[in-house]
Enzyme design. Structure first.
Site, PDB file in Angstrom:
ATOM      1  N   ARG A   1       0.802  -1.215   0.000  1.00  0.00           N
ATOM      2  CA  ARG A   1       0.000   0.000   0.000  1.00  0.00           C
ATOM      3  C   ARG A   1       0.843   1.277   0.000  1.00  0.00           C
ATOM      4  O   ARG A   1       0.638   2.175  -0.824  1.00  0.00           O
ATOM      5  CB  ARG A   1      -0.932   0.023   1.224  1.00  0.00           C
ATOM      6  CG  ARG A   1      -2.146  -0.832   1.108  1.00  0.00           C
ATOM      7  CD  ARG A   1      -2.528  -1.387   2.464  1.00  0.00           C
ATOM      8  NE  ARG A   1      -1.564  -2.425   2.792  1.00  0.00           N
ATOM      9  CZ  ARG A   1      -1.742  -3.718   2.472  1.00  0.00           C
ATOM     10  NH1 ARG A   1      -2.867  -4.097   1.943  1.00  0.00           N
ATOM     11  NH2 ARG A   1      -0.805  -4.608   2.724  1.00  0.00           N
ATOM     12  N   THR A   2       1.765   1.381   0.942  1.00  0.00           N
ATOM     13  CA  THR A   2       2.485   2.642   1.130  1.00  0.00           C
ATOM     14  C   THR A   2       3.355   2.954  -0.092  1.00  0.00           C
ATOM     15  O   THR A   2       3.363   4.088  -0.591  1.00  0.00           O
ATOM     16  CB  THR A   2       3.349   2.574   2.407  1.00  0.00           C
ATOM     17  OG1 THR A   2       2.544   2.067   3.466  1.00  0.00           O
ATOM     18  CG2 THR A   2       3.888   3.934   2.778  1.00  0.00           C
TER      19      THR A   2
ATOM     20  N   LYS B   1      25.300  -5.795  -2.291  1.00  0.00           N
ATOM     21  CA  LYS B   1      26.770  -5.910  -2.310  1.00  0.00           C
ATOM     22  C   LYS B   1      27.374  -5.262  -1.075  1.00  0.00           C
ATOM     23  O   LYS B   1      28.586  -5.079  -0.978  1.00  0.00           O
ATOM     24  CB  LYS B   1      27.338  -5.215  -3.547  1.00  0.00           C
ATOM     25  CG  LYS B   1      26.849  -5.780  -4.864  1.00  0.00           C
ATOM     26  CD  LYS B   1      27.415  -4.943  -6.023  1.00  0.00           C
ATOM     27  CE  LYS B   1      26.647  -5.191  -7.305  1.00  0.00           C
ATOM     28  NZ  LYS B   1      26.860  -4.127  -8.294  1.00  0.00           N
TER      29      LYS B   1
ATOM     30  N   HIS C   1       4.574   5.556  11.775  1.00  0.00           N
ATOM     31  CA  HIS C   1       4.100   5.467  10.384  1.00  0.00           C
ATOM     32  C   HIS C   1       3.138   6.651  10.196  1.00  0.00           C
ATOM     33  O   HIS C   1       1.921   6.483  10.103  1.00  0.00           O
ATOM     34  CB  HIS C   1       3.394   4.129  10.177  1.00  0.00           C
ATOM     35  CG  HIS C   1       3.166   3.742   8.748  1.00  0.00           C
ATOM     36  ND1 HIS C   1       3.301   4.619   7.677  1.00  0.00           N
ATOM     37  CD2 HIS C   1       2.786   2.560   8.191  1.00  0.00           C
ATOM     38  CE1 HIS C   1       3.021   3.979   6.557  1.00  0.00           C
ATOM     39  NE2 HIS C   1       2.708   2.735   6.842  1.00  0.00           N
TER      40      HIS C   1
ATOM     41  N   ARG D   1      11.123   3.605   3.910  1.00  0.00           N
ATOM     42  CA  ARG D   1      10.698   2.588   4.887  1.00  0.00           C
ATOM     43  C   ARG D   1      11.932   1.793   5.274  1.00  0.00           C
ATOM     44  O   ARG D   1      12.722   1.398   4.408  1.00  0.00           O
ATOM     45  CB  ARG D   1       9.637   1.670   4.311  1.00  0.00           C
ATOM     46  CG  ARG D   1       9.354   0.503   5.239  1.00  0.00           C
ATOM     47  CD  ARG D   1       8.142  -0.279   4.856  1.00  0.00           C
ATOM     48  NE  ARG D   1       6.924   0.485   5.107  1.00  0.00           N
ATOM     49  CZ  ARG D   1       5.702  -0.034   5.033  1.00  0.00           C
ATOM     50  NH1 ARG D   1       5.551  -1.310   4.721  1.00  0.00           N
ATOM     51  NH2 ARG D   1       4.641   0.705   5.261  1.00  0.00           N
TER      52      ARG D   1
END
Ligand code: CP
Length: 311
Positions: free
Chosen positions: A55-56, A83, A133, A105
């Protein structure tokens, strides 16, 4: 407007109202055949996701595209993070490519705050560990206000794994800030000890709370963040804290059923309950686009004029 959005605590009630009012205009844009305005033409938004999201991530991408910004989607798989490239070097690289805003996020609480020390771009917290959030809280406040026309005086319960939920923290602080009455419901093991300091009531049982609610907000049990056994079994949890048909029958008429997603149907919410008319879970998703458009617009400086001027 603030330069970075890291926490709902940065916003005064009038800031929250401004974000929601601005989202109202952008919600209308989403109903048009051509869902696009030129407000952020020439600006670059990077979605930097170190943790999974449906969703976000998608709604930030859509929001930026609907504002005509250039959008870069970055996920760790397939990048030089595999890496061993650090967050700092990744962020500096993205900024060197002209990022004006970085939506991040990350699984570590505080990672977004750390990022602001390294980059000149605006940083928007799309969920950091178990901390916050804030854009989810704002879209939830928008959804509730849209239905009730106000937030002040409403009675909301947030039910479930409060301890591990960044959504619960941001939404609780947002609701209290806007004058709502909040009860946190869950097993004692999943309620943070400091919760009463957030200005809320705490209950370890759901049935006594349900009949008084305007909003019943269910949370996912975050098994991936739980490092110990917090309740005897999923079946037991579901029996005591799950939103069943029988419990919905005890809700006042018109009370909203909400969930941030992703849901565990049959655990915290019965599958048929998630699809009831008073469940606004898909509306939350739709409103998320308008809220993120509002935030990008206000933070990246589009907010100097009225929204209606550009939309
Ligand atoms: N509500 C929420 O943050 O969902 P995603 O994890 O899919 O972004």
């Amino acid at each position: 407007m603030i330069k970075h959005l890291l926490s709902i605590t940065q916003l005064a009630p009038e800031d929250v109202t401004r974000v929601l009012d601005t989202a109202d205009s952008f919600r209308e844009v989403g109903t048009r055949v051509i869902k696009k305005v030129p407000a952020l033409r020439g600006r670059t938004v990077v979605n930097l996701f170190y943790e999974n999201s449906t969703r976000t991530r998608i709604s930030f991408e859509l929001a930026a595209k609907r504002l005509s910004a250039d959008v870069i989607n970055f996920s760790t798989s397939g990048s030089s993070v595999s890496k061993g490239e650090s967050l700092k070097d990744t962020a500096l690289t993205l900024e060197a490519m002209g990022a004006d805003a970085i939506v991040m996020r990350h699984s570590s609480s505080g990672a977004c705050h750390t990022l602001t020390k390294w980059v000149k771009a605006s940083v928007l917290n799309a969920g950091d560990g178990t901390h916050e959030h804030p854009t989810q809280a704002l879209l939830d406040l928008y959804t509730i206000r849209e239905r009730y026309g106000r937030l002040e005086g409403l009675r909301a319960a947030i039910v479930g794994d409060i301890l591990h939920s960044r959504v619960a923290r941001s939404l609780t602080l947002g609701l209290v800030k806007m004058g709502a009455e909040v009860t946190l419901v869950g097993p004692p093991t999943l309620i943070p000890p400091e919760a009463p300091q957030w200005g809320v009531d705490v209950s370890y049982e759901l049935d006594g709370v349900i009949p008084k609610l305007d909003v019943c907000y269910m949370l996912r049990v975050q098994r991936e963040r739980q490092r110990q056994q917090y309740f005897p079994s999923v079946r037991e949890y579901s029996r005591i804290y799950g939103l069943s048909r029988e419990r919905v029958a005890q809700l006042p008429e018109g009370a909203l059923i909400m969930h941030p997603g992703p849901m565990n149907r049959g655990v915290e919410i019965a599958s048929e309950v998630a699809d009831l008319p008073q469940s606004v879970i898909t509306e939350q998703v739709t409103n998320g686009i308008a809220i993120r458009m509002s935030l990008l617009y206000l933070i990246l400086g589009g907010g100097a004029g009225e929204v209606s001027d550009v939309a």
